[in-house]
Scaffold this motif. Structure first.
Motif, PDB file in Angstrom:
ATOM      1  N   ARG A 193      48.612  20.745 -17.358  1.00 36.04           N
ATOM      2  CA  ARG A 193      48.931  20.174 -16.047  1.00 36.04           C
ATOM      3  C   ARG A 193      49.808  18.954 -16.265  1.00 36.04           C
ATOM      4  NH1 ARG A 193      43.878  19.156 -12.778  1.00 36.04           N
ATOM      5  NH2 ARG A 193      44.376  21.171 -11.810  1.00 36.04           N
ATOM      6  N   ARG A 212      48.300   7.479  -5.654  1.00 37.49           N
ATOM      7  CA  ARG A 212      48.213   8.935  -5.590  1.00 37.49           C
ATOM      8  C   ARG A 212      47.793   9.439  -6.961  1.00 37.49           C
ATOM      9  NH1 ARG A 212      52.543  13.499  -3.411  1.00 37.49           N
ATOM     10  NH2 ARG A 212      51.131  15.276  -3.682  1.00 37.49           N
ATOM     11  N   GLY A 240      47.258  13.320  -8.325  1.00 41.23           N
ATOM     12  CA  GLY A 240      47.264  14.727  -7.948  1.00 41.23           C
ATOM     13  C   GLY A 240      47.503  14.860  -6.451  1.00 41.23           C
ATOM     14  N   ASP A 241      46.591  15.526  -5.764  1.00 48.19           N
ATOM     15  CA  ASP A 241      46.716  15.711  -4.311  1.00 48.19           C
ATOM     16  C   ASP A 241      46.015  14.622  -3.512  1.00 48.19           C
ATOM     17  OD1 ASP A 241      48.225  18.054  -4.515  1.00 48.19           O
ATOM     18  OD2 ASP A 241      46.431  19.302  -4.698  1.00 48.19           O
ATOM     19  N   ARG A 242      45.308  13.728  -4.169  1.00 47.06           N
ATOM     20  CA  ARG A 242      44.527  12.724  -3.451  1.00 47.06           C
ATOM     21  C   ARG A 242      45.285  11.402  -3.322  1.00 47.06           C
ATOM     22  NH1 ARG A 242      38.266  13.166  -5.688  1.00 47.06           N
ATOM     23  NH2 ARG A 242      38.229  15.435  -5.991  1.00 47.06           N
ATOM     24  N   GLU A 276      47.824   7.439   5.418  1.00 50.31           N
ATOM     25  CA  GLU A 276      47.860   8.497   4.403  1.00 50.31           C
ATOM     26  C   GLU A 276      48.999   9.475   4.646  1.00 50.31           C
ATOM     27  OE1 GLU A 276      45.039  12.013   2.457  1.00 50.31           O
ATOM     28  OE2 GLU A 276      44.253  10.747   4.080  1.00 50.31           O
ATOM     29  N   ARG A 278      51.958  10.099   1.979  1.00 51.57           N
ATOM     30  CA  ARG A 278      52.059  11.393   1.299  1.00 51.57           C
ATOM     31  C   ARG A 278      53.501  11.911   1.376  1.00 51.57           C
ATOM     32  NH1 ARG A 278      48.385  14.779  -0.547  1.00 51.57           N
ATOM     33  NH2 ARG A 278      46.690  13.686   0.541  1.00 51.57           N
ATOM     34  N   ASP A 329      55.802  12.596  -1.906  1.00 52.68           N
ATOM     35  CA  ASP A 329      56.447  13.905  -2.064  1.00 52.68           C
ATOM     36  C   ASP A 329      57.952  13.753  -2.223  1.00 52.68           C
ATOM     37  OD1 ASP A 329      54.019  15.210  -1.904  1.00 52.68           O
ATOM     38  OD2 ASP A 329      54.256  15.813   0.198  1.00 52.68           O
ATOM     39  N   ASP A 383      53.347  12.335  -8.601  1.00 52.73           N
ATOM     40  CA  ASP A 383      51.975  12.816  -8.461  1.00 52.73           C
ATOM     41  C   ASP A 383      50.943  11.775  -8.876  1.00 52.73           C
ATOM     42  OD1 ASP A 383      53.012  15.581  -8.080  1.00 52.73           O
ATOM     43  OD2 ASP A 383      53.582  15.341 -10.175  1.00 52.73           O
ATOM     44  N   VAL A 388      41.643  15.666 -11.807  1.00 47.47           N
ATOM     45  CA  VAL A 388      42.852  16.295 -12.369  1.00 47.47           C
ATOM     46  C   VAL A 388      42.721  16.551 -13.866  1.00 47.47           C
ATOM     47  CG1 VAL A 388      44.345  15.246 -10.630  1.00 47.47           C
ATOM     48  CG2 VAL A 388      44.037  14.082 -12.825  1.00 47.47           C
TER      49      VAL A 388
END
Length: 325
Positions: free
Chosen positions: A72, A175, A177-179, A225, A229, A233, A238, A294
């Motif tokens: 990853r 941030r 990963g996705d959190r 948030e 985000r 992005d 990440d 992660v």
């Protein structure tokens, strides 16, 4: 196993993270580029703005091979935007109301005041605000006359708003990963809010309780948030920390640092105001939970067969041979 990759002189930023996580290690780019193979797991590439274009290309090649081998990768070096391009993208997307220009491009900002900062570091001293175009032209001319290169420096429009007369604030959201994790709020008596120099003055401020409540609401509600985000992005980031302020209630993102300094639990709690203890514990717990989420096990070995890495790998063999001799 989480592997943090930094420039050699900036590994101190992840030292406490590694101690706290246990299942993590630090790599410098110099050491990384000399490896012939690596283990899979989670790899976090940082410090992009401190790398040359050649080093970015090498790091991207390593990241590609890691991904193909099942690892990853966070902050793929081929995807992360530099500070100038990110500020331009945030402005174009309607997130930031301000923009930036490279100093060597004969900048003509849309609004003043502006300030000048490096593109390749995170130093945040008290920036001198430049009032208008003639003053900016004169400042750039003085830099040239004094032998200061314009390359690597940006002109950035000022975007700040006091929360009390002579008081500014800066929020920080991570941030992983996705959190996204709303982490803390700095209150300072300088517009470039970073570390409070006059803590006694802040402790005596009549709005201290309001400042602490603002931070609590920010962290507990994980405020802003959605817009953050979008910014992460756009940046291709990440793992990192967005530093931002509010202008008329809207986040204005100054930078996203891929290698933010991070203190230990003990240091954070020992040096903070008692009114922040519960808030800081919540944000820290969320951050470490996101990091553990992660984490991938260190699996099989992944060969690094990029021809561009051969000179670095040859240096390693030479150095190892000299040590044995």
């Amino acid at each position: 196993m989480i592997n943090f990759v930094t420039t050699r002189s900036h590994g101190y930023t992840v030292r406490h993270l590694i101690r706290q996580l246990g299942n993590a290690r630090h790599w410098s780019y110099e050491r990384l580029f000399r490896q012939k193979e690596l283990r899979s797991g989670t790899w976090v590439f940082t410090d992009h703005e401190r790398l040359s274009h050649f080093e970015i290309a090498l790091a991207a090649g390593v990241a590609n091979r890691l991904e193909r081998g099942g690892a990853r990768v966070l902050n793929h070096p081929a995807h992360v935007l530099g500070r100038h391009d990110l500020l331009k993208a945030l402005h174009a997307a309607g997130i930031n109301c301000f923009s930036a220009w490279r100093c060597e491009s004969q900048p003509r900002p849309n609004a003043f005041p502006v300030f000048i900062r490096n593109e390749f570091d995170h130093l945040s001293a008290d920036f001198e605000l430049i009032a208008d175009q003639p003053a900016l032209d004169a400042a750039l001319s003085r830099m040239r006359a004094n032998g200061i290169p314009l390359a690597g420096k940006l002109v950035i429009e000022y975007a700040g708003q006091e929360i009390s007369p002579g008081v500014w604030q800066r929020f920080a959201t991570y941030r992983v990963g996705d959190r996204l994790i709303a982490h803390h709020n700095v209150v300072d008596f300088r517009w470039a809010a970073k570390d409070v120099q006059d803590k006694q003055r802040l402790l005596a401020h009549p709005m201290l309780a309001t400042f602490l409540e603002n931070e609590r609401r920010f962290v507990v509600g994980n405020l802003y948030e959605d817009v953050l985000r979008r910014a992460f992005d756009l940046a291709g980031i990440d793992y990192g920390r967005a530093d931002f302020s509010l202008v008329d209630g809207c986040p204005q993102i100054f930078e996203i640092n891929t290698n933010p300094a991070h203190g230990s639990h003990g240091t954070i709690y020992r040096e903070t105001h008692p009114g922040r203890m519960e808030t800081q514990k919540l944000s820290e717990d969320r951050l470490y939970a996101a990091l553990r989420a992660v984490d991938l096990p260190a699996g099989g070995r992944i060969g690094l067969d990029d021809p561009a890495l051969l000179p670095q790998q040859a240096f390693r063999r030479l150095f190892t041979g000299l040590k044995r001799a």
